[in-house]
Design an enzyme around this catalytic site. Sequence first.
Site, short mmCIF file in Angstrom:
data_model
loop_
_atom_site.label_atom_id
_atom_site.label_comp_id
_atom_site.label_asym_id
_atom_site.label_seq_id
_atom_site.Cartn_x
_atom_site.Cartn_y
_atom_site.Cartn_z
CG HIS A 81 4.46 11.59 -25.27
ND1 HIS A 81 3.13 11.56 -25.47
CD2 HIS A 81 4.80 12.51 -24.74
CE1 HIS A 81 2.71 12.58 -24.45
NE2 HIS A 81 3.65 13.10 -24.06
CG HIS A 86 -2.60 11.59 -25.33
ND1 HIS A 86 -3.10 12.14 -24.11
CD2 HIS A 86 -1.26 11.24 -24.90
CE1 HIS A 86 -2.03 12.06 -23.17
NE2 HIS A 86 -0.72 11.93 -23.59
CG ASN A 144 -3.26 17.92 -20.23
OD1 ASN A 144 -2.27 17.18 -20.11
ND2 ASN A 144 -4.22 18.01 -19.47
CE LYS A 150 -1.30 14.33 -13.97
NZ LYS A 150 -1.84 14.57 -15.30
CD GLU A 181 6.01 16.56 -23.41
OE1 GLU A 181 5.37 17.75 -23.03
OE2 GLU A 181 5.43 15.54 -23.57
NE ARG A 217 0.22 17.62 -13.01
CZ ARG A 217 0.87 16.99 -12.18
NH1 ARG A 217 0.62 16.59 -10.88
NH2 ARG A 217 1.84 15.95 -12.83
NE ARG A 268 -4.00 -2.03 1.81
CZ ARG A 268 -3.86 -3.15 2.69
NH1 ARG A 268 -2.97 -3.13 3.48
NH2 ARG A 268 -4.68 -4.19 2.40
CG HIS A 279 -0.07 16.21 -24.38
ND1 HIS A 279 0.80 17.53 -24.40
CD2 HIS A 279 0.69 15.42 -23.58
CE1 HIS A 279 1.98 17.09 -23.93
NE2 HIS A 279 2.02 15.95 -23.41
CE LYS A 338 5.06 17.92 -14.74
NZ LYS A 338 4.77 16.60 -15.48
CD GLU A 381 -4.35 17.14 -15.23
OE1 GLU A 381 -3.31 16.57 -15.13
OE2 GLU A 381 -5.12 16.99 -16.34
N1 NAD Z 1 4.04 10.98 -15.37
C1 NAD Z 1 4.09 11.85 -16.23
O1 NAD Z 1 3.60 12.98 -15.55
C2 NAD Z 1 4.28 11.94 -17.69
C3 NAD Z 1 4.57 12.80 -18.20
C4 NAD Z 1 4.95 13.01 -19.56
C5 NAD Z 1 5.23 11.51 -20.27
N2 NAD Z 1 4.95 10.42 -19.37
C6 NAD Z 1 5.16 9.08 -19.95
O2 NAD Z 1 6.42 8.92 -20.28
C7 NAD Z 1 6.66 7.86 -21.21
C8 NAD Z 1 7.74 8.61 -22.27
O3 NAD Z 1 9.05 8.68 -21.53
P1 NAD Z 1 10.49 8.82 -22.29
O4 NAD Z 1 10.15 9.83 -23.50
O5 NAD Z 1 11.41 9.13 -21.33
O6 NAD Z 1 10.46 7.73 -23.06
P2 NAD Z 1 11.15 6.12 -22.65
O7 NAD Z 1 10.96 5.80 -21.24
O8 NAD Z 1 10.25 5.21 -23.44
O9 NAD Z 1 12.55 6.07 -23.11
C9 NAD Z 1 12.98 6.07 -24.28
C10 NAD Z 1 14.01 5.02 -24.94
O10 NAD Z 1 15.34 5.58 -24.37
C11 NAD Z 1 16.19 4.72 -23.85
N3 NAD Z 1 16.74 5.35 -22.55
C12 NAD Z 1 16.39 5.90 -21.52
N4 NAD Z 1 17.47 6.39 -21.12
C13 NAD Z 1 18.27 6.43 -21.95
C14 NAD Z 1 19.90 6.65 -21.77
N5 NAD Z 1 20.37 7.82 -21.02
N6 NAD Z 1 20.81 6.54 -22.80
C15 NAD Z 1 20.15 5.78 -23.73
N7 NAD Z 1 19.04 5.32 -23.79
C16 NAD Z 1 18.27 5.66 -23.10
C17 NAD Z 1 14.81 3.62 -23.05
O11 NAD Z 1 15.58 2.48 -22.85
C18 NAD Z 1 13.85 3.68 -24.26
O12 NAD Z 1 14.18 2.61 -25.19
C19 NAD Z 1 5.45 7.67 -21.79
O13 NAD Z 1 4.99 6.23 -21.37
C20 NAD Z 1 4.37 8.93 -21.27
O14 NAD Z 1 3.21 8.45 -21.08
C21 NAD Z 1 4.70 10.54 -18.17
ZN ZN Z 2 3.98 15.05 -22.85
#
Ligand code: NAD
Ligand code: ZN
Length: 373
Positions: free
Chosen positions: A265, A252, A245, A143, A185, A241, A121, A248, A227, A237
């Site tokens: 993304h 999306h 979006n 999030k 972003e 916040r 939990r 987005h 941010k 949100e």
């Molecule tokens: N929680 C939130 O507020 C929030 C906000 C925006 C996006 N997200 C989520 O984040 C995700 C996307 O994240 P992302 O863009 O970081 O992509 P990701 O986590 O998919 O990473 C992208 C790729 O880069 C590789 N990688 C990561 N760090 C590396 C490094 N230092 N060197 C080499 N390779 C590396 C990973 O293995 C992966 O293949 C989505 O699922 C999205 O929904 C969440």
């Molecule tokens: Zn985003």
Amino acid sequence: MKTILIRASNHSYPVICGPGAVGELRARVRGVRECSGIFVLSSPRVWRSCGRKVQQALGREAGAARPILFDDAEVRKNFRTVEGICRALARARADRGALVIAVGGGVVGDVAGYAAASYLRGVRFANVPTTLLAQVDSAIGGKTGVNLPEGKNLAGAFWAPQFVISDANFLRTLSDREYRAGLYEVIKAGIIGDRALFDYLEKNMRAILRRERRAVAEITERAVRFKARIVTADEREGGARQLLNFGHTIGHALEAAGKYRRLLHGEAVAWGMIGVVLMSEVKGNLRVEDAARMIRLIHSAGTLPNVRLAAGGLKSRALLKLMRTDKKSRGGQVRWVLPTGIGRGKFGQKVDEGLVRVMLTELGGASDALDES
Ligand SMILES: NC(=O)c1ccc[n+]([C@@H]2O[C@H](COP(=O)([O-])OP(=O)(O)OC[C@H]3O[C@@H](n4cnc5c(N)ncnc54)[C@H](O)[C@@H]3O)[C@@H](O)[C@H]2O)c1
Ligand SMILES: [Zn+2]
């Protein structure tokens, strides 16, 4: 190195960012009260690139030598992976005093954070983001969550980290495409909330694309501050916040239409931002000169994949349906974030569906024209 404090409802936490920030890891871990053990979560790919630096930073802290690794492909961002992690934590005898440390991009952070929120939990967690997108966006704000077959990020929890350590040196091994995806972003933050950041991006895009140390530090810090301001003012949100979006709703829908394979993304958000800028200008909310600057800035970060090819033909009927089921919609009504000037925007706006259709046609046309030029 900079420390930026985020105020969440339960506790405040620092985001430590800049080159070499990982050197702070051990001291921060030691600052976590009554910690009974640390459990590092990462992916094989990230660990190959960043594992050694993390291990060195943790020194002899137990747990660093045996990270729990899981596949961070977007298609694996689901309950099964969370179950696997919780089971691995149970086998490693993690108790209520455990500290989970996520090392990776947004996928690792979202999944590990959600596992930490559910296991027993809720155990404490910390984030060490390794992509530009995660450093400026997903690692901040609390999030966490996973995808369902019905849609992206549909299950999750607000679970604020104990601290976030964003070391710019981790970005060196990132591919150009992933780096640029994160940059969109940053551009989003400039357009919707930080005029000085927008100006900086306009003037320094070449240095930013070459990943020059000073330029990367500048944009990361500014985007993190933006941010931090937003999530401190509105953690759940209810209001401001929603500004995050921007781009987005369309983004999306484009990602889903491309089955999460064709567009990253950030790339989908880039096309989404272009679409929304056009609509805002047509509605009279945005001066044509500002709209042109925004679109130029987005294109200056590199060539985007052809959106018609990447989003299954860009069929407006299917895309509108996806937009109506986006989790930000209310009663099937899409609410839009519209920029009103450089560094300014408003949320909760209605846009006529006819205009959305015209905009989608324009996006397809612009994309095809770019391909031919
Ligand atoms: N929680 C939130 O507020 C929030 C906000 C925006 C996006 N997200 C989520 O984040 C995700 C996307 O994240 P992302 O863009 O970081 O992509 P990701 O986590 O998919 O990473 C992208 C790729 O880069 C590789 N990688 C990561 N760090 C590396 C490094 N230092 N060197 C080499 N390779 C590396 C990973 O293995 C992966 O293949 C989505 O699922 C999205 O929904 C969440
Ligand atoms: Zn985003």
